[in-house]
Design a protein around this motif. Structure first.
Motif, short mmCIF file in Angstrom:
data_model
loop_
_atom_site.label_atom_id
_atom_site.label_comp_id
_atom_site.label_asym_id
_atom_site.label_seq_id
_atom_site.Cartn_x
_atom_site.Cartn_y
_atom_site.Cartn_z
N MET A 1 -8.91 -16.61 12.62
CA MET A 1 -7.88 -15.91 11.91
C MET A 1 -6.60 -15.99 12.74
SD MET A 1 -7.82 -11.94 10.61
CE MET A 1 -9.32 -11.96 9.70
N GLY A 2 -5.52 -16.39 12.07
CA GLY A 2 -4.26 -16.54 12.78
C GLY A 2 -3.50 -15.23 12.88
N MET A 3 -2.41 -15.29 13.62
CA MET A 3 -1.59 -14.09 13.81
C MET A 3 -1.05 -13.56 12.48
SD MET A 3 -1.49 -13.22 16.98
CE MET A 3 0.01 -12.35 17.30
N LYS A 4 -0.64 -14.49 11.61
CA LYS A 4 -0.09 -14.08 10.32
C LYS A 4 -1.15 -13.36 9.50
CE LYS A 4 2.41 -15.92 6.36
NZ LYS A 4 2.96 -17.09 5.71
N ASP A 5 -2.38 -13.88 9.51
CA ASP A 5 -3.47 -13.24 8.77
C ASP A 5 -3.78 -11.85 9.32
OD1 ASP A 5 -3.78 -15.46 7.13
OD2 ASP A 5 -5.26 -16.38 8.48
N GLN A 6 -3.78 -11.71 10.62
CA GLN A 6 -4.05 -10.41 11.24
C GLN A 6 -2.97 -9.40 10.86
OE1 GLN A 6 -4.34 -11.18 15.44
NE2 GLN A 6 -6.47 -11.89 15.31
N PHE A 7 -1.72 -9.88 10.89
CA PHE A 7 -0.61 -8.99 10.54
C PHE A 7 -0.72 -8.55 9.08
CE2 PHE A 7 3.72 -8.33 8.95
CZ PHE A 7 4.12 -7.31 9.80
N GLN A 8 -1.03 -9.47 8.19
CA GLN A 8 -1.16 -9.13 6.77
C GLN A 8 -2.31 -8.17 6.53
OE1 GLN A 8 -1.44 -12.97 4.88
NE2 GLN A 8 0.79 -13.09 4.54
N GLU A 9 -3.40 -8.38 7.24
CA GLU A 9 -4.57 -7.48 7.09
C GLU A 9 -4.21 -6.07 7.56
OE1 GLU A 9 -8.18 -6.30 5.85
OE2 GLU A 9 -7.35 -8.31 5.58
N LYS A 10 -3.51 -6.00 8.68
CA LYS A 10 -3.10 -4.69 9.20
C LYS A 10 -2.13 -4.02 8.23
CE LYS A 10 -1.28 -2.44 13.30
NZ LYS A 10 -0.79 -2.60 14.66
N ALA A 11 -1.22 -4.79 7.65
CA ALA A 11 -0.26 -4.25 6.69
C ALA A 11 -0.97 -3.72 5.44
CB ALA A 11 0.76 -5.31 6.30
N ARG A 12 -1.99 -4.43 4.96
CA ARG A 12 -2.76 -3.97 3.80
C ARG A 12 -3.46 -2.64 4.11
NH1 ARG A 12 -5.01 -9.29 3.54
NH2 ARG A 12 -3.57 -10.56 2.35
N GLY A 13 -4.01 -2.55 5.31
CA GLY A 13 -4.68 -1.31 5.71
C GLY A 13 -3.71 -0.14 5.78
N MET A 14 -2.53 -0.39 6.29
CA MET A 14 -1.53 0.67 6.38
C MET A 14 -1.04 1.08 4.99
SD MET A 14 0.58 -0.39 9.79
CE MET A 14 1.37 1.19 10.00
N GLN A 15 -0.91 0.11 4.09
CA GLN A 15 -0.51 0.43 2.72
C GLN A 15 -1.55 1.32 2.05
OE1 GLN A 15 0.09 -3.40 0.89
NE2 GLN A 15 2.31 -3.25 1.06
N GLU A 16 -2.81 0.98 2.27
CA GLU A 16 -3.89 1.76 1.67
C GLU A 16 -3.89 3.19 2.22
OE1 GLU A 16 -6.71 2.61 -0.95
OE2 GLU A 16 -5.69 0.68 -0.84
N GLN A 17 -3.68 3.33 3.51
CA GLN A 17 -3.60 4.67 4.10
C GLN A 17 -2.44 5.45 3.52
OE1 GLN A 17 -3.31 3.98 8.31
NE2 GLN A 17 -5.54 3.95 8.61
N GLY A 18 -1.32 4.77 3.32
CA GLY A 18 -0.14 5.41 2.74
C GLY A 18 -0.41 5.89 1.32
N LYS A 19 -1.10 5.07 0.54
CA LYS A 19 -1.43 5.45 -0.83
C LYS A 19 -2.36 6.66 -0.85
CE LYS A 19 -0.94 0.84 -2.84
NZ LYS A 19 -1.65 -0.29 -3.46
N GLN A 20 -3.33 6.68 0.06
CA GLN A 20 -4.25 7.81 0.13
C GLN A 20 -3.51 9.08 0.52
OE1 GLN A 20 -7.25 6.56 2.90
NE2 GLN A 20 -8.41 5.39 1.37
N LYS A 21 -2.62 8.97 1.49
CA LYS A 21 -1.86 10.13 1.95
C LYS A 21 -0.96 10.64 0.82
CE LYS A 21 -0.55 12.77 5.39
NZ LYS A 21 -1.44 13.69 6.05
N ALA A 22 -0.32 9.72 0.09
CA ALA A 22 0.54 10.12 -1.02
C ALA A 22 -0.28 10.83 -2.09
CB ALA A 22 1.24 8.90 -1.60
N GLY A 23 -1.47 10.36 -2.36
CA GLY A 23 -2.34 11.02 -3.33
C GLY A 23 -2.70 12.42 -2.90
N GLU A 24 -2.99 12.59 -1.63
CA GLU A 24 -3.32 13.92 -1.11
C GLU A 24 -2.12 14.87 -1.24
OE1 GLU A 24 -4.59 13.37 2.92
OE2 GLU A 24 -6.32 12.16 2.35
N VAL A 25 -0.95 14.36 -0.93
CA VAL A 25 0.26 15.18 -1.01
C VAL A 25 0.52 15.59 -2.46
CG1 VAL A 25 2.77 15.14 -0.73
CG2 VAL A 25 1.31 14.26 1.08
N ARG A 26 0.37 14.65 -3.39
CA ARG A 26 0.56 14.97 -4.81
C ARG A 26 -0.44 16.02 -5.26
NH1 ARG A 26 0.55 9.26 -5.61
NH2 ARG A 26 2.67 8.50 -5.42
N GLU A 27 -1.67 15.88 -4.80
CA GLU A 27 -2.71 16.85 -5.18
C GLU A 27 -2.37 18.24 -4.67
OE1 GLU A 27 -7.38 17.55 -4.17
OE2 GLU A 27 -6.73 15.47 -4.52
#
Length: 68
Positions: A1-27
């Motif tokens: 896995m290259g650096m670009k792939d690692q960065f994209q994977e980390k970004a996806r994980g952070m986006q998912e965490q952000g979506k979960q946090k936003a859902g909790e806040v809305r709730e």
């Protein structure tokens, strides 16, 4: 896995965490919204009572200052 792939994977994980946090806040905001009418009525009632008391005090003072 290259650096670009690692960065994209980390970004996806952070986006998912952000979506979960936003859902909790809305709730939580929705829960507060349901409770606010109950709490909101008390200050209005007290506020109206304070206004009535203030008006009575003003009338009493006026009556005392300007006896007919």
């Amino acid at each position: 896995m290259g650096m670009k792939d690692q960065f994209q994977e980390k970004a996806r994980g952070m986006q998912e965490q952000g979506k979960q946090k936003a859902g909790e806040v809305r709730e939580k905001a929705g829960q507060r919204g349901q409770q606010s009418p109950q709490r909101g009525q008390q200050p209005r009632e007290r506020g109206r009572q304070d206004i009535d008391d203030t008006e009575r005090e003003m009338q009493d003072r006026f009556s005392e200052d300007y006896d007919a």
